[in-house]
Design a protein around this motif. Structure first.
Motif, short mmCIF file in Angstrom:
data_model
loop_
_atom_site.label_atom_id
_atom_site.label_comp_id
_atom_site.label_asym_id
_atom_site.label_seq_id
_atom_site.Cartn_x
_atom_site.Cartn_y
_atom_site.Cartn_z
N ILE A 58 0.86 -1.18 0.00
CA ILE A 58 0.00 0.00 0.00
C ILE A 58 0.89 1.23 0.00
N PHE A 59 0.59 2.18 -0.89
CA PHE A 59 1.39 3.40 -0.97
C PHE A 59 0.51 4.62 -0.73
N SER A 60 1.16 5.69 -0.30
CA SER A 60 0.48 6.96 -0.12
C SER A 60 1.33 8.06 -0.74
N VAL A 61 0.65 9.10 -1.22
CA VAL A 61 1.30 10.22 -1.90
C VAL A 61 1.01 11.50 -1.13
N PHE A 62 2.06 12.30 -0.93
CA PHE A 62 1.90 13.55 -0.19
C PHE A 62 2.99 14.54 -0.63
N PHE A 63 2.75 15.83 -0.35
CA PHE A 63 3.71 16.87 -0.69
C PHE A 63 4.88 16.85 0.29
N ASP A 64 6.08 17.00 -0.24
CA ASP A 64 7.29 17.06 0.57
C ASP A 64 8.18 18.15 -0.02
N LYS A 65 8.49 19.16 0.78
CA LYS A 65 9.26 20.31 0.28
C LYS A 65 10.61 19.90 -0.29
N LYS A 66 11.27 18.95 0.34
CA LYS A 66 12.60 18.54 -0.12
C LYS A 66 12.56 17.92 -1.52
N ILE A 67 11.59 17.05 -1.77
CA ILE A 67 11.49 16.43 -3.08
C ILE A 67 11.00 17.43 -4.12
N VAL A 116 4.75 12.20 -10.08
CA VAL A 116 4.68 13.44 -10.86
C VAL A 116 3.23 13.60 -11.31
N TYR A 117 2.65 14.76 -11.00
CA TYR A 117 1.28 15.04 -11.42
C TYR A 117 1.28 16.11 -12.50
N TYR A 118 0.55 15.84 -13.59
CA TYR A 118 0.41 16.80 -14.68
C TYR A 118 -0.99 17.40 -14.65
N TYR A 119 -1.05 18.69 -14.36
CA TYR A 119 -2.31 19.41 -14.33
C TYR A 119 -2.84 19.59 -15.76
N PRO A 120 -4.15 19.79 -15.91
CA PRO A 120 -4.70 20.00 -17.25
C PRO A 120 -4.10 21.19 -17.99
N ASP A 121 -3.53 22.16 -17.28
CA ASP A 121 -2.92 23.32 -17.95
C ASP A 121 -1.45 23.07 -18.30
N ARG A 122 -0.98 21.83 -18.20
CA ARG A 122 0.37 21.38 -18.57
C ARG A 122 1.43 21.66 -17.51
N GLU A 123 1.07 22.28 -16.40
CA GLU A 123 2.02 22.45 -15.29
C GLU A 123 2.17 21.11 -14.58
N TYR A 124 3.17 20.98 -13.74
CA TYR A 124 3.35 19.74 -13.00
C TYR A 124 3.89 20.02 -11.60
N ASN A 125 3.67 19.06 -10.72
CA ASN A 125 4.25 19.06 -9.37
C ASN A 125 4.77 17.66 -9.09
N VAL A 126 5.72 17.59 -8.17
CA VAL A 126 6.31 16.32 -7.78
C VAL A 126 6.00 16.07 -6.31
N PHE A 127 5.72 14.81 -5.97
CA PHE A 127 5.32 14.45 -4.63
C PHE A 127 6.09 13.21 -4.15
N LYS A 128 6.09 13.03 -2.87
CA LYS A 128 6.75 11.89 -2.23
C LYS A 128 5.78 10.73 -2.16
N VAL A 129 6.31 9.52 -2.35
CA VAL A 129 5.52 8.29 -2.23
C VAL A 129 6.10 7.49 -1.08
N ASP A 130 5.22 7.05 -0.18
CA ASP A 130 5.66 6.26 0.98
C ASP A 130 4.90 4.94 0.96
N PHE A 131 5.54 3.88 1.45
CA PHE A 131 4.92 2.56 1.48
C PHE A 131 4.71 2.12 2.91
N LYS A 132 3.54 1.50 3.15
CA LYS A 132 3.26 0.89 4.44
C LYS A 132 3.78 -0.53 4.39
N LYS A 133 4.50 -0.91 5.38
CA LYS A 133 5.10 -2.25 5.41
C LYS A 133 4.12 -3.25 5.98
#
Length: 133
Positions: A58-67, A116-133
């Motif tokens: 199971i994975f989760s996605v969230f914003f992380d300033k460093k990434i 990596v998320y691509y918005y409909p206006d062609r902009e993008y943001n990058v997010f951290k993915v974490d896994f539950k063990k």
């Protein structure tokens, strides 16, 4: 005899065509695509998307300033993994048949633990993915 041969061929094709699914694990270095409306994206550090790989992880996605500081790096990695090459600062080229990215989709790479998320206006943001063990 021909009837049995036909039945065997049909069974073989059915099994072959239904077992083409990709088995994904936390070590998969492929970009997995999920449709996601922009209204679900949040940049406050809270989990905004969760999913399950075929191995049960199971994975989760969230914003992380460093990434987020490496956003362009991961954007370029995704495009290169899709078969595209950066011709200059703004122009990408590809051979015929290279994978295209879809707007309104989040692409998750389990091995890199990044999305990596691509918005409909062609902009993008990058997010951290974490896994539950």
């Amino acid at each position: 005899m021909k009837k049995y041969l036909s039945i065997i061929m049909i069974a073989f094709l059915t099994i072959s065509l239904t077992s083409c699914a990709t088995y994904t694990t936390m070590n998969t270095n492929k970009w997995l695509a999920y449709e996601l409306p922009p209204s679900r994206i949040v940049k406050n550090g809270e989990i905004f998307f969760e999913g399950k790989l075929s191995d049960g992880s199971i994975f989760s996605v969230f914003f992380d300033k460093k990434i987020d500081e490496d956003a362009r790096y991961y954007h370029v990695m995704l495009w290169q993994d899709f078969g595209w090459k950066l011709k200059d600062d703004k122009t990408w080229t590809s051979p015929q048949g290279a994978r295209e990215r879809k707007l309104g989709y989040i692409y998750i790479n389990p091995n890199r633990q990044v999305a990596v998320y691509y918005y409909p206006d062609r902009e993008y943001n990058v997010f951290k993915v974490d896994f539950k063990k």
